[in-house]
Design a protein around this motif. Structure first.
Motif, short mmCIF file in Angstrom:
data_model
loop_
_atom_site.label_atom_id
_atom_site.label_comp_id
_atom_site.label_asym_id
_atom_site.label_seq_id
_atom_site.Cartn_x
_atom_site.Cartn_y
_atom_site.Cartn_z
N MET A 56 0.81 -1.21 0.00
CA MET A 56 0.00 0.00 0.00
C MET A 56 0.85 1.27 0.00
SD MET A 56 -2.92 -1.46 -0.04
CE MET A 56 -4.13 -0.18 0.35
N ALA A 57 0.32 2.32 -0.61
CA ALA A 57 1.01 3.60 -0.69
C ALA A 57 1.09 4.27 0.68
CB ALA A 57 0.27 4.52 -1.66
N MET A 58 2.02 5.21 0.80
CA MET A 58 2.02 6.08 1.98
C MET A 58 0.70 6.83 2.06
SD MET A 58 5.77 7.80 2.54
CE MET A 58 5.32 8.25 4.23
N TRP A 59 0.21 6.98 3.28
CA TRP A 59 -1.04 7.70 3.53
C TRP A 59 -2.22 7.11 2.76
CZ3 TRP A 59 3.31 11.14 3.07
CH2 TRP A 59 3.63 11.85 4.23
N ASP A 60 -2.21 5.81 2.49
CA ASP A 60 -3.34 5.25 1.75
C ASP A 60 -4.63 5.51 2.51
OD1 ASP A 60 -5.31 3.07 0.77
OD2 ASP A 60 -3.69 3.07 -0.69
#
Length: 383
Positions: free
Chosen positions: A272-276
């Motif tokens: 998952m992306a940062m700050w998802d």
């Protein structure tokens, strides 16, 4: 109807396109997931790569350059990327929050300007920003208009309040520290309680479709608005919503017919992306983040690290290193899960290599300080 905590997790994953990548184009995918937190330029790309089959960064480039996907200060007074058709309602929904947080901030009021002054300046500033303008261009225009210098912090508060979109620049992810802005083409109505109420009702509908079932507190957390406002919006939408009983008897609201998969539905691993958004969209973040891991993922300064999602829950963190992905699991993972994560890592490493292999390098200090990984593996990109 009673819904379990695990079933809530699966509902989130289904609506966020994390049970299986969806064959949608970028615009439709963005519409489905509602909003992507976007203060880190690479994150919307990583977020959509996780959710859309056949995702091409060039497709998101085109949507951003054509202002079908727009980046602006919205929910939680934070940069989000949303579908352009959602922008006006979302901005009106969070208007009271943005007005108080920015025009009521001491860094703005210390300038001697008032909210009324800002209201008078907004139309002129938007007219000046009828084409992309750099931050220095806009600050220079404002200081000429005021006849006096303006502290950078006061200008930042005003800029974040004004309905501006970030305009793309020539950078790996189309956005970087060289901020350029343009007036929103769909202008929200500001300082109008009726517009704010209608906008919040629209946001509630969209939020439940993308993140539901959810409580009043969940919606308030996602948007950073008062629970009393959310409660009023839910009451106004009562005929359009269904209610369920969640864990601990909490009342949850939902859109009729929205997907609520069985709690035993398989959930594939994801990087998952940062700050998802799925990590931050609820008052009870245990829907996706086990409480024991929350402090390792959501840091005290607000950084939200890129995570491993295993069986629908955060199980560790990752970062790009040396053309591959370093993955640290907070608890031991079965071999087949590592194999699936390696396949994801090969695909992600290729995506990053084409743009910026060290997209999250500025956050490496969290790894240097130490994270409690039970297992750490370097997942090479492979052939």
């Amino acid at each position: 109807m009673v819904i379990t905590a695990r079933a809530l997790n699966r509902s989130t994953l289904a609506r966020q396109l994390l049970l299986a990548r969806a064959p949608l184009d970028v615009a439709d995918g963005l519409k489905q997931v509602v909003a992507l937190q976007a203060q880190q330029p690479a994150s919307p790309y990583v977020a959509l790569w996780n959710r859309l089959s056949g995702f091409s960064p060039a497709d998101l480039d085109a949507a951003v350059s054509g202002f079908r996907a727009v980046k602006a200060t919205l929910m939680r007074v934070t940069l989000h990327m949303v579908h352009a058709t959602d922008y006006r309602a979302f901005r009106e929904a969070v208007e009271p929050t943005l007005r108080g947080a920015r025009l009521g901030d001491a860094r703005f009021t210390a300038s001697g300007l008032t909210a009324a002054d800002a209201g008078a300046l907004v139309p002129e500033l938007l007219e000046f920003a009828d084409r992309p303008r750099t931050t220095s261009d806009m600050q220079g225009w404002l200081e000429e208009r005021l006849g006096a210098p303006l502290e950078p912090s006061a200008w930042r508060m005003l800029r974040q309040y004004v309905p501006l979109w970030h305009a793309p620049v020539d950078a790996p992810w189309l956005f970087d520290t060289r901020q350029t802005h343009v007036a929103a083409s769909t202008r929200p109505v500001l300082a109008d309680p009726d517009a704010a109420a209608a906008g919040l009702q629209a946001l509630v509908r969209r939020y439940l479709a993308g993140f539901g079932p959810a409580s009043v507190a969940d919606v308030a957390q996602f948007a950073l608005v008062q629970q009393s406002r959310v409660r009023a919006a839910v009451q106004a939408l009562a005929d359009e919503l269904v209610s369920l009983e969640g864990p601990d008897g909490v009342v949850l609201y939902d859109i009729p017919g929205a997907p609520r998969p069985d709690e035993d539905t398989p959930a594939p691993p994801r990087l998952m992306a940062m700050w998802d958004s799925v990590l931050l969209a609820y008052a009870d973040r245990g829907r996706v983040i086990p409480p024991a891991y929350r402090k390792h993922v959501i840091r005290r300064n607000g950084d939200v690290l890129p995570t491993l999602l295993v069986d629908g829950y955060v199980a560790g963190v990752w970062r790009p290193v040396g053309g591959g992905i370093e993955a640290g699991a907070f608890h031991p993972l079965p071999r087949h899960v590592w194999d699936e994560l390696a396949a994801e890592a090969r695909s992600l490493a290729r995506l990053l290599a084409d743009r910026d292999p060290g997209a999250y390098r500025r956050y490496d200090h969290w790894w240097a300080k130490g994270l409690p990984a039970a297992e750490t593996r370097l997942l090479p990109p492979g052939p």
